[in-house]
Design an enzyme around this catalytic site. Structure first.
Site, PDB file in Angstrom:
ATOM      1  N   ARG A  52       0.862  -1.053  -0.141  1.00 35.25           N
ATOM      2  CA  ARG A  52      -0.109   0.085  -0.062  1.00 35.25           C
ATOM      3  C   ARG A  52       0.873   1.157  -0.066  1.00 35.25           C
ATOM      4  O   ARG A  52       1.896   1.218   0.606  1.00 35.25           O
ATOM      5  CB  ARG A  52      -0.991   0.065   1.360  1.00 35.25           C
ATOM      6  CG  ARG A  52      -2.015  -1.094   1.293  1.00 35.25           C
ATOM      7  CD  ARG A  52      -3.134  -0.902   2.467  1.00 35.25           C
ATOM      8  NE  ARG A  52      -3.828  -1.842   2.527  1.00 35.25           N
ATOM      9  CZ  ARG A  52      -5.025  -1.690   3.118  1.00 35.25           C
ATOM     10  NH1 ARG A  52      -5.347  -0.932   4.035  1.00 35.25           N
ATOM     11  NH2 ARG A  52      -5.883  -2.713   3.229  1.00 35.25           N
ATOM     12  N   ASP A  54       0.688   5.490   0.231  1.00 37.42           N
ATOM     13  CA  ASP A  54      -0.411   6.700   0.475  1.00 37.42           C
ATOM     14  C   ASP A  54      -0.284   7.615  -0.618  1.00 37.42           C
ATOM     15  O   ASP A  54       0.506   7.452  -1.555  1.00 37.42           O
ATOM     16  CB  ASP A  54       0.419   7.328   1.779  1.00 37.42           C
ATOM     17  CG  ASP A  54       0.427   6.571   2.865  1.00 37.42           C
ATOM     18  OD1 ASP A  54      -0.628   5.847   3.386  1.00 37.42           O
ATOM     19  OD2 ASP A  54       1.230   6.870   4.005  1.00 37.42           O
ATOM     20  N   TYR A 112      11.568   0.098   0.409  1.00 38.79           N
ATOM     21  CA  TYR A 112      11.369   1.641  -0.090  1.00 38.79           C
ATOM     22  C   TYR A 112      12.282   2.304   0.013  1.00 38.79           C
ATOM     23  O   TYR A 112      13.555   2.053   0.584  1.00 38.79           O
ATOM     24  CB  TYR A 112      10.513   2.055   1.006  1.00 38.79           C
ATOM     25  CG  TYR A 112       8.889   1.790   0.883  1.00 38.79           C
ATOM     26  CD1 TYR A 112       8.053   2.417   0.078  1.00 38.79           C
ATOM     27  CD2 TYR A 112       8.341   0.439   1.338  1.00 38.79           C
ATOM     28  CE1 TYR A 112       6.664   2.057  -0.095  1.00 38.79           C
ATOM     29  CE2 TYR A 112       7.140   0.044   1.518  1.00 38.79           C
ATOM     30  CZ  TYR A 112       6.132   1.059   0.563  1.00 38.79           C
ATOM     31  OH  TYR A 112       4.868   0.647   0.506  1.00 38.79           O
ATOM     32  N   ARG A 213       7.981   7.254   5.979  1.00 37.48           N
ATOM     33  CA  ARG A 213       8.234   8.627   6.014  1.00 37.48           C
ATOM     34  C   ARG A 213       8.293   9.201   7.381  1.00 37.48           C
ATOM     35  O   ARG A 213       9.078  10.089   7.608  1.00 37.48           O
ATOM     36  CB  ARG A 213       7.006   9.344   5.279  1.00 37.48           C
ATOM     37  CG  ARG A 213       6.595   8.969   3.950  1.00 37.48           C
ATOM     38  CD  ARG A 213       5.353   9.223   3.337  1.00 37.48           C
ATOM     39  NE  ARG A 213       4.746  10.659   3.785  1.00 37.48           N
ATOM     40  CZ  ARG A 213       3.444  10.930   4.202  1.00 37.48           C
ATOM     41  NH1 ARG A 213       2.488  10.022   3.816  1.00 37.48           N
ATOM     42  NH2 ARG A 213       3.111  11.999   4.494  1.00 37.48           N
TER      43      ARG A 213
END
Length: 279
Positions: A52, A54, A112, A213
């Protein structure tokens, strides 16, 4: 025709998407993908995504799985699907898979990467893909701090969407196998002296909403000298989202890669050795 399970490898620019997961009335990655597949199939097609992302977060290594009745080969499916998808979604490949393959449940880990532009205005072609940070960052301190993330920890202090709030009592344990900073050389266009890109690479068996993040924003705080590297360990022990800083902007984050057992098994000995040496 027989319904067949497929694996789709694709990427997207997340700027104009309200995240990856389907949401009523909003433009999402899953939504446009299912709409394109429905046009090809003549019926609704449900898609499972490996990870997923954002709103505003990008991907170059996203994976999806779906069932489809398709009489032609995979290359034709790639061309047909790309024709119905918007320009900010790119299909890399489609492959027939066993019926049990599931993009999310079958994944071993996900990687990521987050990029920070240090300097004045970033290059025109990078502005949507970096966090512009005008101050100085101590990369060595950030590298030291990142090592506290390695291993299995409860990441409630770094979880958004209410998963790390004061009422969140359920442990949110994730296992980090890589957390490291790299210095990149900008090559897109001429830039001012002293400008540079630093990239955070992190791999885990799973991630929570806004987790990467928030990890980046905490590491940046260390990089500015506002906190010691060991502060990361303190945040992990707190298990309280209120202890950590707000998440870094979404534009700098990219879902880089999703790995499956078959991908790792097919890797060359050299590439496997490189992966193991980095975590």
């Amino acid at each position: 025709m027989v319904r067949q399970r497929y694996r789709l490898d694709f990427g997207y620019e997340g700027t104009a998407f309200s995240g990856s997961q389907r949401q009523p009335g909003l433009r999402t990655v899953q939504g446009v993908l299912e709409e394109a597949l429905a046009r090809l199939a003549g019926e609704p097609v449900r898609v499972a995504l490996a990870g997923r992302t954002d709103a505003g977060v990008h991907a170059v290594g996203q994976v999806a799985s779906f069932d489809l009745c398709w009489r032609y080969d995979e290359a034709t499916l790639v061309r047909a699907l790309q024709a119905w998808l918007p320009e900010d979604v790119v299909v890399y490949r489609v492959a027939r898979m066993p019926a049990g393959f599931h993009a999310r449940r079958g994944a071993v880990d996900r990687e990521y990467r987050y990029r920070i532009w240090q300097g004045e205005q970033p290059p025109l072609f990078l502005r949507r893909f970096v966090w512009r940070f005008a101050g100085l960052l101590d990369l060595r301190a950030m590298q030291e701090a990142a090592q506290f993330f390695l291993g299995s920890h409860d990441f409630r202090s770094f979880a958004g969407h209410g998963l790390g709030g004061p009422k969140a009592t359920t442990p949110r344990v994730r296992t980090i196998t890589m957390a490291e900073w790299h210095l990149l050389s900008p090559v897109v266009e001429p830039v001012g002296t002293g400008a540079q890109i630093v990239e955070f690479r992190v791999r885990a068996n799973g991630f929570l909403p806004q987790m990467v993040r928030t990890m980046v924003s905490a590491l940046v705080r260390v990089g500015t000298g506002a906190a010691e590297p060991s502060w990361i360990s303190e945040l992990l022990e707190r298990c309280d989202r209120r202890a950590a800083p707000p998440p870094a902007p979404p534009g700098g984050l990219v879902l880089w890669r999703v790995r499956y057992p078959e991908d790792i098994a097919l890797a060359t000995p050299a590439s496997r050795a490189d992966e193991e040496s980095r975590g």
